[in-house]
Scaffold this motif. Structure first.
Motif, PDB file in Angstrom:
ATOM      1  N   GLY A   9       0.813  -1.196   0.000  1.00 19.01           N
ATOM      2  CA  GLY A   9       0.000   0.000   0.000  1.00 19.01           C
ATOM      3  C   GLY A   9       0.854   1.257   0.000  1.00 19.01           C
ATOM      4  N   GLY A  10       0.187   2.396  -0.155  1.00 18.43           N
ATOM      5  CA  GLY A  10       0.917   3.659  -0.142  1.00 18.43           C
ATOM      6  C   GLY A  10       0.149   4.764  -0.812  1.00 18.43           C
ATOM      7  N   LEU A  11       0.873   5.825  -1.112  1.00 21.90           N
ATOM      8  CA  LEU A  11       0.301   6.998  -1.772  1.00 21.90           C
ATOM      9  C   LEU A  11       0.679   6.971  -3.249  1.00 21.90           C
ATOM     10  N   VAL A  12      -0.319   7.165  -4.103  1.00 25.10           N
ATOM     11  CA  VAL A  12      -0.078   7.154  -5.541  1.00 25.10           C
ATOM     12  C   VAL A  12      -0.953   8.212  -6.188  1.00 25.10           C
ATOM     13  N   ARG A  38     -12.062  -3.818   0.804  1.00 26.96           N
ATOM     14  CA  ARG A  38     -11.632  -2.488   1.197  1.00 26.96           C
ATOM     15  C   ARG A  38     -12.710  -1.804   2.018  1.00 26.96           C
ATOM     16  N   GLN A  39     -12.256  -0.835   2.806  1.00 25.96           N
ATOM     17  CA  GLN A  39     -13.179  -0.137   3.688  1.00 25.96           C
ATOM     18  C   GLN A  39     -12.738   1.307   3.844  1.00 25.96           C
ATOM     19  N   THR A  40     -13.719   2.200   3.808  1.00 24.24           N
ATOM     20  CA  THR A  40     -13.496   3.615   4.073  1.00 24.24           C
ATOM     21  C   THR A  40     -14.281   3.995   5.316  1.00 24.24           C
ATOM     22  N   PRO A  41     -13.900   5.072   5.984  1.00 21.81           N
ATOM     23  CA  PRO A  41     -14.571   5.454   7.235  1.00 21.81           C
ATOM     24  C   PRO A  41     -16.084   5.610   7.048  1.00 21.81           C
ATOM     25  N   GLY A  42     -16.823   5.005   7.948  1.00 24.10           N
ATOM     26  CA  GLY A  42     -18.275   5.121   7.940  1.00 24.10           C
ATOM     27  C   GLY A  42     -18.979   4.196   6.973  1.00 24.10           C
ATOM     28  N   LYS A  43     -18.217   3.384   6.249  1.00 24.84           N
ATOM     29  CA  LYS A  43     -18.829   2.472   5.279  1.00 24.84           C
ATOM     30  C   LYS A  43     -18.494   1.024   5.621  1.00 24.84           C
ATOM     31  N   PRO A  86      -9.124   8.408  -7.286  1.00 27.74           N
ATOM     32  CA  PRO A  86      -9.254   8.860  -5.892  1.00 27.74           C
ATOM     33  C   PRO A  86     -10.281   8.035  -5.099  1.00 27.74           C
ATOM     34  N   GLU A  87     -11.333   7.567  -5.766  1.00 29.20           N
ATOM     35  CA  GLU A  87     -12.345   6.776  -5.061  1.00 29.20           C
ATOM     36  C   GLU A  87     -11.864   5.378  -4.690  1.00 29.20           C
ATOM     37  N   ASP A  88     -10.683   4.990  -5.135  1.00 26.43           N
ATOM     38  CA  ASP A  88     -10.088   3.722  -4.696  1.00 26.43           C
ATOM     39  C   ASP A  88      -9.396   3.857  -3.351  1.00 26.43           C
ATOM     40  N   THR A  89      -9.293   5.067  -2.851  1.00 29.67           N
ATOM     41  CA  THR A  89      -8.665   5.293  -1.552  1.00 29.67           C
ATOM     42  C   THR A  89      -9.428   4.556  -0.460  1.00 29.67           C
ATOM     43  N   ALA A  90      -8.723   3.729   0.288  1.00 28.06           N
ATOM     44  CA  ALA A  90      -9.348   2.906   1.332  1.00 28.06           C
ATOM     45  C   ALA A  90      -8.266   2.110   2.053  1.00 28.06           C
ATOM     46  N   VAL A  91      -8.676   1.453   3.116  1.00 25.55           N
ATOM     47  CA  VAL A  91      -7.832   0.425   3.719  1.00 25.55           C
ATOM     48  C   VAL A  91      -8.209  -0.898   3.050  1.00 25.55           C
ATOM     49  N   TYR A  92      -7.217  -1.581   2.534  1.00 20.15           N
ATOM     50  CA  TYR A  92      -7.430  -2.841   1.826  1.00 20.15           C
ATOM     51  C   TYR A  92      -7.051  -4.007   2.733  1.00 20.15           C
ATOM     52  N   TYR A  93      -7.962  -4.989   2.783  1.00 16.88           N
ATOM     53  CA  TYR A  93      -7.777  -6.151   3.639  1.00 16.88           C
ATOM     54  C   TYR A  93      -7.725  -7.425   2.799  1.00 16.88           C
ATOM     55  N   TRP A 103      -8.155 -12.906   8.313  1.00 15.10           N
ATOM     56  CA  TRP A 103      -8.109 -11.544   7.792  1.00 15.10           C
ATOM     57  C   TRP A 103      -6.742 -10.936   8.075  1.00 15.10           C
ATOM     58  N   GLY A 104      -6.273 -10.134   7.147  1.00 17.37           N
ATOM     59  CA  GLY A 104      -5.065  -9.377   7.392  1.00 17.37           C
ATOM     60  C   GLY A 104      -5.368  -8.126   8.205  1.00 17.37           C
ATOM     61  N   GLN A 105      -4.313  -7.407   8.544  1.00 22.56           N
ATOM     62  CA  GLN A 105      -4.462  -6.225   9.392  1.00 22.56           C
ATOM     63  C   GLN A 105      -4.839  -4.984   8.588  1.00 22.56           C
ATOM     64  N   GLY A 106      -4.731  -5.062   7.292  1.00 22.62           N
ATOM     65  CA  GLY A 106      -5.098  -3.938   6.430  1.00 22.62           C
ATOM     66  C   GLY A 106      -3.890  -3.121   6.002  1.00 22.62           C
ATOM     67  N   THR A 107      -3.972  -2.595   4.796  1.00 23.15           N
ATOM     68  CA  THR A 107      -2.924  -1.710   4.291  1.00 23.15           C
ATOM     69  C   THR A 107      -3.597  -0.514   3.611  1.00 23.15           C
ATOM     70  N   GLN A 108      -3.112   0.670   3.910  1.00 18.84           N
ATOM     71  CA  GLN A 108      -3.733   1.901   3.405  1.00 18.84           C
ATOM     72  C   GLN A 108      -3.299   2.158   1.971  1.00 18.84           C
ATOM     73  N   VAL A 109      -4.285   2.438   1.142  1.00 19.80           N
ATOM     74  CA  VAL A 109      -4.044   2.889  -0.230  1.00 19.80           C
ATOM     75  C   VAL A 109      -4.675   4.270  -0.367  1.00 19.80           C
ATOM     76  N   THR A 110      -3.855   5.241  -0.741  1.00 21.20           N
ATOM     77  CA  THR A 110      -4.336   6.611  -0.929  1.00 21.20           C
ATOM     78  C   THR A 110      -4.017   7.064  -2.336  1.00 21.20           C
ATOM     79  N   VAL A 111      -5.054   7.454  -3.057  1.00 19.51           N
ATOM     80  CA  VAL A 111      -4.892   7.935  -4.432  1.00 19.51           C
ATOM     81  C   VAL A 111      -5.212   9.420  -4.433  1.00 19.51           C
ATOM     82  N   SER A 112      -4.181  10.223  -4.626  1.00 20.39           N
ATOM     83  CA  SER A 112      -4.347  11.668  -4.536  1.00 20.39           C
ATOM     84  C   SER A 112      -3.234  12.374  -5.274  1.00 20.39           C
ATOM     85  N   SER A 113      -3.569  13.530  -5.832  1.00 24.00           N
ATOM     86  CA  SER A 113      -2.546  14.334  -6.494  1.00 24.00           C
ATOM     87  C   SER A 113      -1.976  15.361  -5.524  1.00 24.00           C
TER      88      SER A 113
END
Length: 113
Positions: A9-12, A38-43, A86-93, A103-113
């Motif tokens: 995971g990471g920033l891309v 994948r999961q985003t806050p509140g979803k 950008p809508e792919d931004t989430a924690v991926y499990y 289940w894994g512990q999750g890895t953050q994926v952030t898609v942003s310019s």
């Protein structure tokens, strides 16, 4: 106890690519399904892609044609993510299903310019 360890995971930037990896710390027998969610806050956590022991794959409509799931050796699974948005931004499990579901512990994926 077997654990799933995710990496990649990471920033891309939008349009970029990432490859997620998930490896089990021990042997898991009789795996019938491996997948990425994948999961985003509140979803709720949602399915991204899954692959059965026979190689049948299933993808969320939102990632079809952009993401590819594959299996390595017996206890590894990958998710190649291309044309990220950008809508792919989430924690991926990572999930592995046999007689026990892991289940894994999750890895953050952030898609942003």
């Amino acid at each position: 106890q077997v654990q799933l360890v995710e990496s990649g995971g990471g920033l891309v930037q939008p349009g970029g690519s990432l490859r997620l990896s998930c490896a089990a710390s021990g042997i898991i027998r009789s795996i019938y399904l491996m997948g990425w969610y994948r999961q985003t806050p509140g979803k709720q956590r949602e399915l991204v892609a899954a692959i059965t022991d026979r190689g049948t794959t299933n993808y969320a409509d939102s990632v079809k044609g952009r993401f590819t799931i594959s299996r390595g050796n017996a206890n590894t699974v990958y998710l190649q993510m291309n044309s990220l948005k950008p809508e792919d931004t989430a924690v991926y499990y990572c999930k592995v299903a046999s007689s026990v579901v892991y289940w894994g512990q999750g890895t953050q994926v952030t898609v942003s310019s």
